[in-house]
Design an enzyme around this catalytic site. Structure first.
Site, PDB file in Angstrom:
ATOM      1  N   ILE A  31       0.769  -1.169  -0.034  1.00 19.11           N
ATOM      2  CA  ILE A  31      -0.005  -0.014  -0.117  1.00 19.11           C
ATOM      3  C   ILE A  31       0.813   1.230   0.018  1.00 19.11           C
ATOM      4  O   ILE A  31       0.405   2.367  -0.367  1.00 19.11           O
ATOM      5  CB  ILE A  31      -1.005   0.044   1.288  1.00 19.11           C
ATOM      6  N   HIS A  99       7.966 -10.834   5.585  1.00 17.52           N
ATOM      7  CA  HIS A  99       7.530 -10.458   4.422  1.00 17.52           C
ATOM      8  C   HIS A  99       8.479 -10.068   3.433  1.00 17.52           C
ATOM      9  O   HIS A  99       9.739  -9.447   4.061  1.00 17.52           O
ATOM     10  CB  HIS A  99       6.366  -9.327   4.525  1.00 17.52           C
TER      11      HIS A  99
END
Length: 120
Positions: A31, A99
């Site tokens: 994002i 991640h």
């Protein structure tokens, strides 16, 4: 982990632009992208970082990273791809869930690698 944003994305409690999903991993657009096409690949099970993730999970995750990196390069026309993983706060890790960033890179995009030094 009930407060983990990536677990919430996996559980569909928070929306995300999912790029790919396997039985054990999820790939979605970041994002706050460094460049358009910036993707995160995460294991569905919660592991804080690379060192705490079982080897069999890491093997599957890195295979997914390779596949997504090739697709991102093709889709964006990038000149290259940076694959980035940070482990613990000292490195800049902000979400305590493993991640891996896949960042399309373009000549002249202004992003610089870290500075190097010399051993004594």
């Amino acid at each position: 982990m009930e407060n983990c944003i990536f677990c919430k994305i996996k559980d569909k409690k928070i929306p995300a632009e999912v790029i790919d999903e396997t039985d054990n991993s999820l790939a979605f657009l970041d994002i706050m992208p460094i460049n358009k096409g910036h993707v995160l690949v995460v294991p569905k099970d919660h592991y804080e970082n690379l060192m705490e993730t079982p080897d069999d999970v890491l093997k599957e995750i890195i295979t997914e990273v390779k596949k997504i990196a090739q697709a991102v390069k093709s889709a964006t026309g990038a000149d290259g791809i940076s694959v980035i993983n940070r482990n613990r706060r000292a490195t800049g890790q902000e979400v305590d869930h493993l991640h891996i960033h896949i960042v399309p890179r373009f000549s002249g995009d202004g992003l610089k690698p870290w500075h190097g030094g010399k051993y004594a």
